[in-house]
Design an enzyme around this catalytic site. Structure first.
Site, PDB file in Angstrom:
ATOM      1  N   ASP A 215      -0.283 -10.469 -21.452  1.00 50.61           N
ATOM      2  CA  ASP A 215      -0.118 -11.284 -22.640  1.00 50.61           C
ATOM      3  C   ASP A 215      -0.474 -12.736 -22.305  1.00 50.61           C
ATOM      4  O   ASP A 215      -0.804 -13.053 -21.172  1.00 50.61           O
ATOM      5  CB  ASP A 215       1.310 -11.166 -23.189  1.00 50.61           C
ATOM      6  CG  ASP A 215       2.356 -11.641 -22.179  1.00 50.61           C
ATOM      7  OD1 ASP A 215       1.979 -11.986 -21.046  1.00 50.61           O
ATOM      8  OD2 ASP A 215       3.544 -11.662 -22.524  1.00 50.61           O
TER       9      ASP A 215
ATOM     10  N   ASN B 239       3.250  16.323  21.204  1.00 48.84           N
ATOM     11  CA  ASN B 239       3.276  16.080  19.759  1.00 48.84           C
ATOM     12  C   ASN B 239       4.444  15.176  19.375  1.00 48.84           C
ATOM     13  O   ASN B 239       4.323  14.309  18.511  1.00 48.84           O
ATOM     14  CB  ASN B 239       3.366  17.412  19.017  1.00 48.84           C
ATOM     15  CG  ASN B 239       3.049  17.259  17.539  1.00 48.84           C
ATOM     16  OD1 ASN B 239       2.040  16.667  17.165  1.00 48.84           O
ATOM     17  ND2 ASN B 239       3.922  17.795  16.695  1.00 48.84           N
TER      18      ASN B 239
END
Length: 921
Positions: free
Chosen positions: A396, A757
């Site tokens: 706006d 991992n």
């Protein structure tokens, strides 16, 4: 003495007999309280709502144990203890044990658990401990990080929580009511006051005051209403607001949503005022029961969620294809099927992106915390990615491009001459209106001397009010003066006011508003608009016949008094912020309800091209195809309705843009919901804040530009992990397949694979805190899962080249070529594999030369060094035998250094080739 006695009487009576009676009434009202209704089906909810709608107001108040002047604080507290907070159950965070279970029940952690069980059954306690530790750490890290981020998000949301206006009675009124029965003392109904409370503190029986912009905080029965229009689009899909009344105007209906004297949680007031009584809160509301039937699986995933899921399933599908290959190759070549199965499962674990949810969550949470320090509050974490991907920002004008400090610059008659009459009428209108007071009203009311001169509380008496709405774009109050004459004072947009005027005040006389006069009048307003002033017209009408109620029909035959003109100058920061957004690939489009002349003036001052402005009236006659072309080529849109703003946003989204919408008014709510990322401010109306994904604590495009950059940094760090995981996993599979086919023993034991991992996963925890190259946040970042597969194919085999190199080194140089020396082979590959996996994130985190042209974050660098040191320590230290490793010869490490340098050089060359051909996101 008498007062002391009454006080003691009150405490005993209300605490015991009064409260018990109140709760019995609640129970009588067919499960109106929250305790049982949450288990009912919508049919029973319909029944109780119908009962509330068809009962008289007095019956509803009495049944709920309330009062026409509201509950006391003591009563409200007691009811809240019984029914709970006014919250939808799905919005509450799960208890810690449920959250912990959700963190655990991923396919990856379940797979690890199966491996741990198999290891325990086969009496491999070492593998059991390692695998169990991996599950424990993975789940614990995810649980801790998500819990932390959820608490941070809740704290941020609390900063912008919505409130409701309730009417509370003074406890002394309840004393006097009871005393009236026993001692004949009269009560004093004026002993009540309006107070703002958090919506979740609302209870059945509370009397609520509603006005334009308010969210309906519970299922309510309307007690009184004045031109009350409610948007029920969230419940019924109706595009137009529905008028509500204290008494139904239409025939009886069986659908509670059609009752004209009921308002429902989740809807919002568009215009008008009302008082209502809460009949259901929380899970027992109509919305709450419907929400319970919805699960997260039924919710439409965002673009971001779909992208993450596609990548995860890409890797999982890859695992499901490659794991059986590893199993059969090792089974046939080694002959030990049990060992082959464990190895294949370990490979499967290594291929699964088990840290992806944690990395994504922690990265988004870290981004939210950083944004909060920049006065940007993130209500929904996923919105951060959309923030970074945004390439069109619709905003706006007032308060965003301008200073949002409107002051009254001129008050003139219809001919442009200063007029005190206009100011006085405008002041009365703003003073007496009870709806949503905007900045224009505040600017008028700042003229304190007018109050002293008019003394409105003595010389005038308010009769009625015709609230503002977005169709009329005006509002009226009706007051009577000391002569007893009723005067309607109407204030609003110039064109809308002129359309209902037939005369104009000129020099103390009334003249007809002829076409020639009308043209002269419009020239005055046009001149004011061209000076950047926002013009509001003021008109009046006198009524000789006394009336108590007025409607829109009375807004006719008015006399134009003149104008009040307001100035809202552009912010000094607006032009630089617009340029910064443009430099970062964000196109700004202005969507305003203001007229085109003021909009043109402001836009030119801030450097926007305002050569051609599209008006709402033009959009009204466009089909979707024509609108799509217009919104691409034009950037300024004026005199828009809420529906126009919503259409523009949807059209831009349909064209493939990621659209942000910034607004703070009632008329912005539809567009806020439709945008990819809705942005509002903490001073916005309730419905705007509720519809927004992001709340700004400072209404500034500069703050917004900083938020966009942080959103892109957040996305960039997530993309690093995904690219690194995809390419590393792809390369590992190649390496495992080749080793399994040609080496007579397992290239690495299952337990060693799992430890590798685990260490690798721990090294990724610091990714959310990594630095991001400036060029990576220069342009919008789009989620493109299709690129991940191509990236995986290009970079995965690079690591396999060096894995095969270390195979050859261990086989030929260090003679680790038999089962007796397999521990040496496995130790050598363990160290090299962990080093390349850990380095890959530094190679992929930037398209530049790592460590030289682009420095990683301190946390990531420290974590990398720590994990690489741990990887070398395991085979060289006292824990080597525990993991079935052996110390590596010192001559191994110069060779390892040469391999890592070669890996870095080759990966950098591949990056240059890839980025030139496909770009580097």
């Amino acid at each position: 003495m008498k007062l002391s006695f009454l006080s003691e009487f009150f405490n005993r009576f209300i605490s015991n007999r009064g409260m018990r009676r109140h709760f019995r009434r609640l129970a009588m009202f067919d499960s109106f309280h929250g305790s049982g209704a949450s288990k009912d089906i919508p049919a029973s909810i319909s029944h109780k709502l119908s009962l509330a709608a068809t009962s008289t107001i007095d019956e509803v108040i009495q049944t709920l144990g309330s009062h026409e002047h509201g509950l006391t604080e003591t009563q409200a507290f007691a009811v809240r203890e019984l029914v709970g907070l006014n919250e939808i159950q799905q919005e509450k965070p799960p208890p810690w044990w449920m959250h912990l279970w959700r963190c655990y029940k991923t396919p990856f952690d379940i797979l690890l658990t199966v491996l741990a069980i198999i290891s325990y059954i086969t009496e491999d306690m070492k593998a059991t401990v390692v695998i169990g530790s991996m599950v424990f750490l993975s789940v614990l890290i995810r649980f801790w990080q998500e819990r932390k981020s959820n608490k941070a998000a809740d704290a941020l949301k609390a900063m912008v929580s919505n409130t409701a206006t309730v009417i509370r009675r003074d406890p002394s009124e309840s004393i006097l009511e009871e005393a009236q029965v026993h001692f004949g003392i009269q009560s004093h109904p004026e002993m009540s006051e309006r107070t703002e409370i958090p919506i979740n503190q609302l209870v059945p029986g509370d009397i609520i005051a509603l006005s334009a912009g308010d969210m309906i905080p519970a299922d309510c029965r309307i007690l009184s209403a004045k031109d009350l229009f409610v948007s029920q689009a969230a419940m019924t899909g109706e595009s137009l607001p529905v008028e509500k009344f204290a008494s139904p105007k239409s025939a009886q209906t069986n659908n509670p949503l059609e009752f004209e004297n009921l308002a429902f949680m989740g809807t919002n007031v568009v215009s008008g005022t009302a008082t209502a009584i809460a009949i259901s809160t929380g899970d027992s509301t109509y919305f709450g029961v419907l929400a319970k039937d919805l699960t997260t699986s039924n919710q439409e995933p965002t673009q971001f969620q779909m992208g993450v899921n596609k990548v995860a399933w890409l890797l999982i599908r890859f695992m499901m294809v490659m794991t059986p290959l590893v199993f059969f190759i090792n089974g046939f070549t080694k002959g030990d099927w049990a060992e082959a199965f464990l190895f294949a499962m370990s490979v499967a674990v290594g291929l699964t992106p088990e840290m992806l949810p944690m990395i994504v969550t922690s990265t988004l949470a870290k981004g939210a915390v950083v944004l909060s320090k920049q006065k940007v509050i993130v209500k929904r974490l996923d919105a951060i990615q959309n923030f970074g991907a945004m390439d069109v920002l619709c905003t706006d004008k007032t308060g965003t491009l301008t200073q949002d400090k409107i002051f009254l610059a001129n008050h003139t008659d219809a001919w442009g001459k200063d007029s005190d009459d206009v100011l006085e009428f405008a002041y009365l209108n703003s003073f007496y209106q009870t709806g949503l007071k905007n900045l224009l009203d505040v600017a008028v009311l700042e003229y304190k001397h007018v109050y002293k001169e008019l003394n409105p509380t003595v010389n005038f008496h308010k009769i009625d009010e015709i609230p503002f709405d977005f169709q009329r774009r005006r509002m009226s109050v009706i007051v009577s003066n000391h002569e007893g004459k009723n005067i309607l004072i109407c204030k609003g947009a110039v064109e809308e006011i002129l359309s209902i005027c037939t005369t104009v005040q000129q020099g103390g006389h009334k003249s007809k508003l002829t076409p020639e006069v009308l043209a002269s009048v419009k020239e005055v307003t046009a001149d004011l608009n061209e000076d950047g002033l926002r013009v509001v017209a003021v008109a009046t009408k006198s009524f000789d016949v006394c009336k108590e109620t007025f409607s829109v029909a009375d807004e006719s035959g008015l006399m134009l008094i003149g104008y009040v003109a307001f100035l809202d100058p552009p912010k000094e920061s607006t032009a630089p912020a617009l340029k910064a957004l443009a430099d970062h690939g964000v196109t700004v489009k202005v969507l305003t309800g203001d007229n085109e002349l003021v909009t043109t003036k402001v836009c030119k001052e801030v450097g926007l091209d305002a050569s051609e402005i599209i008006l709402g009236s033009q959009i009204e006659i466009m089909d979707n195809e024509a609108l799509s072309a217009i919104v691409e080529s034009h950037h300024i849109f004026a005199k828009l309705t809420p529906a126009h703003k919503d259409r523009i946003v949807r059209s831009l989204k349909a064209a493939g843009h990621v659209v942000g919408f910034m607004g703070d008014g009632i008329n912005d709510a539809p567009a806020l919901r439709s945008a990819d990322v809705g942005i509002s401010v903490d001073t916005a109306v309730d419905i705007a804040k509720e519809a927004a994904d992001i709340i700004l604590l400072e209404k500034s495009l500069m703050v917004l530009e900083e938020g966009v950059i942080e959103g892109r940094k957040t996305f960039g760090n997530m993309l690093k992990y995904i690219k690194m995981t995809a390419s590393s996993n792809f390369g590992n599979v190649f390496s495992v397949l080749i080793a399994s086919a040609f080496i007579p023993f397992l290239p690495m034991l299952p337990m060693q694979l799992l430890v590798q991992n685990l260490l690798y996963d721990i090294s990724q925890i610091a990714i959310p805190f990594d630095n991001v190259d400036p060029e990576s946040v220069k342009l919008p970042q789009r989620w493109n899962p299709g690129d991940i597969g191509r990236f995986m194919v290009f970079f995965g085999p690079v690591s396999s080249i060096f894995d095969i190199t270390i195979y050859c080194v261990m086989w030929f140089v260090f003679s680790a070529n038999s089962a007796e020396h397999q521990s040496l082979f496995q130790s050598g590959w363990f160290v090299e594999g962990l080093m390349t996996q850990t380095l890959v994130v530094h190679m992929i985190r930037t398209r530049k030369i790592p460590f030289i042209q682009s420095r990683p974050g301190n946390a990531l660098l420290a974590m990398t060094i720590a994990i690489m040191a741990a990887g070398i320590f395991l085979p060289m230290g006292p824990l080597a035998s525990y993991f079935k490793m052996v110390p590596l010869p010192l001559t191994y490490f110069p060779i390892l250094g040469a391999i890592l340098i070669g890996y870095i050089v080759l990966t950098q060359l591949m990056k240059n080739f890839y980025s030139k051909r496909f770009g580097w996101q």
